[in-house]
Design a protein around this motif. Structure first.
Motif, mmCIF file in Angstrom:
data_model
loop_
_atom_site.group_PDB
_atom_site.id
_atom_site.type_symbol
_atom_site.label_atom_id
_atom_site.label_comp_id
_atom_site.label_asym_id
_atom_site.label_seq_id
_atom_site.Cartn_x
_atom_site.Cartn_y
_atom_site.Cartn_z
ATOM 1 N N GLU A 60 32.699 46.711 44.382
ATOM 2 C CA GLU A 60 32.567 45.724 45.469
ATOM 3 C C GLU A 60 33.781 44.793 45.515
ATOM 4 O OE1 GLU A 60 30.111 47.158 43.351
ATOM 5 O OE2 GLU A 60 29.410 45.181 42.795
ATOM 6 N N TRP A 61 34.350 44.492 44.334
ATOM 7 C CA TRP A 61 35.495 43.579 44.250
ATOM 8 C C TRP A 61 36.697 44.067 45.058
ATOM 9 C CZ3 TRP A 61 39.674 46.200 42.508
ATOM 10 C CH2 TRP A 61 39.438 47.348 41.750
ATOM 11 N N ALA A 62 36.718 45.372 45.360
ATOM 12 C CA ALA A 62 37.888 45.937 46.045
ATOM 13 C C ALA A 62 37.909 45.600 47.540
ATOM 14 C CB ALA A 62 37.921 47.449 45.854
ATOM 15 N N ALA A 63 36.784 45.144 48.081
ATOM 16 C CA ALA A 63 36.734 44.838 49.515
ATOM 17 C C ALA A 63 37.737 43.734 49.838
ATOM 18 C CB ALA A 63 35.326 44.409 49.903
ATOM 19 N N GLY A 64 38.612 44.012 50.774
ATOM 20 C CA GLY A 64 39.604 43.009 51.181
ATOM 21 C C GLY A 64 40.934 43.146 50.462
ATOM 22 N N LEU A 65 41.003 43.981 49.429
ATOM 23 C CA LEU A 65 42.280 44.171 48.720
ATOM 24 C C LEU A 65 43.167 45.144 49.484
ATOM 25 C CD1 LEU A 65 41.172 43.042 45.792
ATOM 26 C CD2 LEU A 65 42.864 44.654 44.983
ATOM 27 N N PRO A 66 44.451 44.830 49.612
ATOM 28 C CA PRO A 66 45.341 45.807 50.241
ATOM 29 C C PRO A 66 45.667 46.950 49.278
ATOM 30 C CG PRO A 66 46.491 43.737 49.812
ATOM 31 C CD PRO A 66 45.131 43.614 49.211
ATOM 32 N N GLY A 67 46.369 47.945 49.762
ATOM 33 C CA GLY A 67 46.807 49.035 48.894
ATOM 34 C C GLY A 67 45.819 50.178 48.867
ATOM 35 N N VAL A 68 46.197 51.225 48.127
ATOM 36 C CA VAL A 68 45.370 52.430 48.048
ATOM 37 C C VAL A 68 45.050 52.746 46.586
ATOM 38 C CG1 VAL A 68 46.247 53.375 50.229
ATOM 39 C CG2 VAL A 68 47.383 53.984 48.083
ATOM 40 N N VAL A 69 44.190 53.743 46.400
ATOM 41 C CA VAL A 69 43.698 54.075 45.057
ATOM 42 C C VAL A 69 44.850 54.421 44.097
ATOM 43 C CG1 VAL A 69 42.354 55.813 43.790
ATOM 44 C CG2 VAL A 69 41.387 54.696 45.822
ATOM 45 N N GLY A 70 45.858 55.168 44.578
ATOM 46 C CA GLY A 70 46.988 55.550 43.710
ATOM 47 C C GLY A 70 47.637 54.325 43.077
ATOM 48 N N GLY A 71 47.964 53.340 43.906
ATOM 49 C CA GLY A 71 48.602 52.114 43.416
ATOM 50 C C GLY A 71 47.658 51.308 42.537
ATOM 51 N N ALA A 72 46.374 51.326 42.889
ATOM 52 C CA ALA A 72 45.384 50.558 42.115
ATOM 53 C C ALA A 72 45.235 51.141 40.714
ATOM 54 C CB ALA A 72 44.040 50.563 42.839
ATOM 55 N N VAL A 73 45.319 52.468 40.607
ATOM 56 C CA VAL A 73 45.218 53.117 39.294
ATOM 57 C C VAL A 73 46.438 52.744 38.447
ATOM 58 C CG1 VAL A 73 45.394 55.369 38.144
ATOM 59 C CG2 VAL A 73 43.738 55.033 39.985
ATOM 60 N N VAL A 74 47.623 52.803 39.055
ATOM 61 C CA VAL A 74 48.854 52.498 38.312
ATOM 62 C C VAL A 74 48.825 51.053 37.808
ATOM 63 C CG1 VAL A 74 51.362 52.220 38.558
ATOM 64 C CG2 VAL A 74 50.229 54.235 39.515
ATOM 65 N N ASN A 75 48.345 50.141 38.659
ATOM 66 C CA ASN A 75 48.387 48.705 38.331
ATOM 67 C C ASN A 75 47.115 48.216 37.644
ATOM 68 O OD1 ASN A 75 49.676 46.152 38.477
ATOM 69 N ND2 ASN A 75 48.462 45.585 40.270
ATOM 70 N N ASN A 76 46.105 49.087 37.534
ATOM 71 C CA ASN A 76 44.768 48.654 37.114
ATOM 72 C C ASN A 76 44.355 47.412 37.906
ATOM 73 O OD1 ASN A 76 42.297 48.546 35.823
ATOM 74 N ND2 ASN A 76 43.096 47.382 34.077
ATOM 75 N N ILE A 102 55.003 55.812 46.550
ATOM 76 C CA ILE A 102 54.371 54.504 46.729
ATOM 77 C C ILE A 102 53.109 54.688 47.574
ATOM 78 C CG2 ILE A 102 56.598 53.315 46.551
ATOM 79 C CD1 ILE A 102 56.384 52.638 49.534
ATOM 80 N N GLY A 103 52.236 53.669 47.537
ATOM 81 C CA GLY A 103 51.006 53.738 48.326
ATOM 82 C C GLY A 103 51.080 52.719 49.452
ATOM 83 N N GLY A 104 50.330 51.628 49.300
ATOM 84 C CA GLY A 104 50.320 50.588 50.329
ATOM 85 C C GLY A 104 51.527 49.664 50.256
ATOM 86 N N GLY A 105 52.329 49.778 49.205
ATOM 87 C CA GLY A 105 53.511 48.914 49.060
ATOM 88 C C GLY A 105 53.133 47.451 48.904
ATOM 89 N N SER A 106 51.946 47.185 48.335
ATOM 90 C CA SER A 106 51.474 45.794 48.268
ATOM 91 C C SER A 106 51.678 45.156 46.902
ATOM 92 C CB SER A 106 49.996 45.724 48.669
ATOM 93 O OG SER A 106 49.191 46.418 47.740
ATOM 94 N N ASN A 107 52.320 45.897 45.994
ATOM 95 C CA ASN A 107 52.603 45.308 44.679
ATOM 96 C C ASN A 107 54.064 45.538 44.317
ATOM 97 O OD1 ASN A 107 51.270 43.811 42.626
ATOM 98 N ND2 ASN A 107 51.533 45.532 41.239
ATOM 99 N N LEU A 108 54.900 45.620 45.346
ATOM 100 C CA LEU A 108 56.287 46.015 45.130
ATOM 101 C C LEU A 108 57.266 45.037 45.753
ATOM 102 C CD1 LEU A 108 56.182 49.830 46.025
ATOM 103 C CD2 LEU A 108 56.511 48.830 43.747
#
Ligand SMILES: Cc1cc2nc3c(=O)[nH]c(=O)nc-3n(C[C@H](O)[C@H](O)[C@H](O)COP(=O)(O)OP(=O)(O)OC[C@H]3O[C@@H](n4cnc5c(N)ncnc54)[C@H](O)[C@@H]3O)c2cc1C
Length: 317
Positions: free
Chosen positions: A133-149, A67-73
């Motif tokens: 730029e849209w990523a500013a303020g989003l929680p989590g890390v790149v690993g989780g962002a790639v998995v979730n698009n 897991i990464g930031g655990g923000s989509n779990l």
């Protein structure tokens, strides 16, 4: 005095040590602040630690969940069997490590899987590289962002992705998936579609960004981050619980069904943004799931639309 006995195993590797936490509550690693225990848990902020943890798990015959930031779990109350690796790092620690290479008028940047997404949004803007730029303020890390698009404000990581570097746990080697193989679509990829325990660990992602004016990009990034602070609830949550059905918004349907502020146990539908559910303190996954199912049922009864979770629900009941 803590009621819980903290247990850790210390396993030497090279000149370092791998610290393995035993029966570690996963509520400590999710933005919902919910989740039963992991049998074993390792915090890895770099690749050597990750690789050693994977080796140790193989030796012990343990299934692995990364897991990464655990923000989509939403992790169920029974927790996760085997080894959980929390693969994330502080942005500051990564300041010098973004690899940047010119590419036919654009720039290809290699983002480590551990990099915080919000930091990436700010850092690439600062470097005069447009597209995240849209990523500013989003929680989590790149690993989780790639998995979730992951994405926001009309952008998403899949739109700028060149390829991802993965560790294949079955073949024990590093492989590269092009964007086409990953097949990013709205909050879904071929990695997210895989059954657990999953075969691949995201190590890094390469993105192709265009040149832009750093002052304007940073201003946009900061406006997006401010918009989040002003429009999204604070408190333990996992962002949007459901994906938006075609042509409408999950939050709008939940609000129209009269469910803003609706509560089960210690879980409540946010008054501020109806697609966010808040843990009021000490909520269980069972309560969160009961709220999710009740909202799903009532929206379906009212509008004939069955909302689909965007968050991933994992672990044992
Ligand atoms: C307040 C708030 C607002 C949010 N707003 C948005 C938004 O606007 N847009 C959006 O898209 N999302 C949003 N989210 C959801 C979430 O932040 C993103 O989806 C984020 O990219 C998930 O990253 P993470 O590191 O937290 O992933 P996690 O929740 O840790 O994991 C997500 C998935 O990725 C897997 N995973 C993580 N790292 C790896 C790895 N290295 N290798 C293999 N698998 C891995 C996990 O196993 C899991 O399947 C929001 C969340 C919160 C709390």
């Amino acid at each position: 005095m803590s009621a819980r006995t903290e247990r850790t195993l210390t396993i030497p590797f090279g000149s370092r040590e791998l610290r393995v936490r035993v029966d570690e509550p996963l509520s400590r690693y999710t933005t919902f602040r919910i989740g039963g225990p992991a049998d074993y848990l390792v915090r890895a902020s770099d690749r050597p630690t990750l690789e050693f943890a994977l080796e140790w798990a193989e030796r012990e015959g343990l299934p692995v969940t990364v897991i990464g930031g655990g923000s989509n779990l939403l992790i169920r109350d029974g927790g996760i069997r085997g080894l959980v690796i929390v693969f994330r790092a502080a942005g500051e620690a990564l300041a010098g490590v973004l690899e940047v290479a010119p590419d036919d008028g654009a720039t290809v940047v290699t983002l480590p899987a551990t990099a915080p997404l919000s930091w990436v949004g700010h850092r690439t803007s600062e470097l005069g590289l447009a597209g995240l730029e849209w990523a500013a303020g989003l929680p989590g890390v790149v690993g989780g962002a790639v998995v979730n698009n992951a994405g926001a404000h009309g952008g998403e990581i899949g739109a700028v992705l060149v390829d991802v570097e993965l560790y294949d746990l079955e073949e024990r080697r590093v492989v590269r998936w092009t964007r086409d193989v990953l097949a990013p679509r709205y909050r879904m990829t071929e990695l997210k579609a895989q059954p657990r325990p999953r075969r691949y660990v995201v190590l890094a992602a390469r993105v192709r960004l265009l040149a832009g004016d750093p002052v304007r990009l940073l201003r946009t990034a900061e406006e997006y981050a401010r918009w989040r602070r002003e429009h999204q609830p604070t408190g333990p949550c996992a962002g949007s619980v459901f994906t938006n059905p075609p042509g409408t918004y999950a939050g709008y349907l939940i609000e129209r069904a009269g469910l803003k502020g609706f509560q089960i146990g210690r879980m409540r539908v946010s008054e501020r943004h109806a697609n966010f559910f808040l843990n009021l303190g000490g909520a269980s996954a069972a309560e969160a799931l009961a709220l999710l199912e009740a909202v799903q049922r009532q929206v379906a009864e009212r509008f004939g639309i069955v909302l689909q979770p965007e968050i991933e629900i994992i672990g044992e009941p």
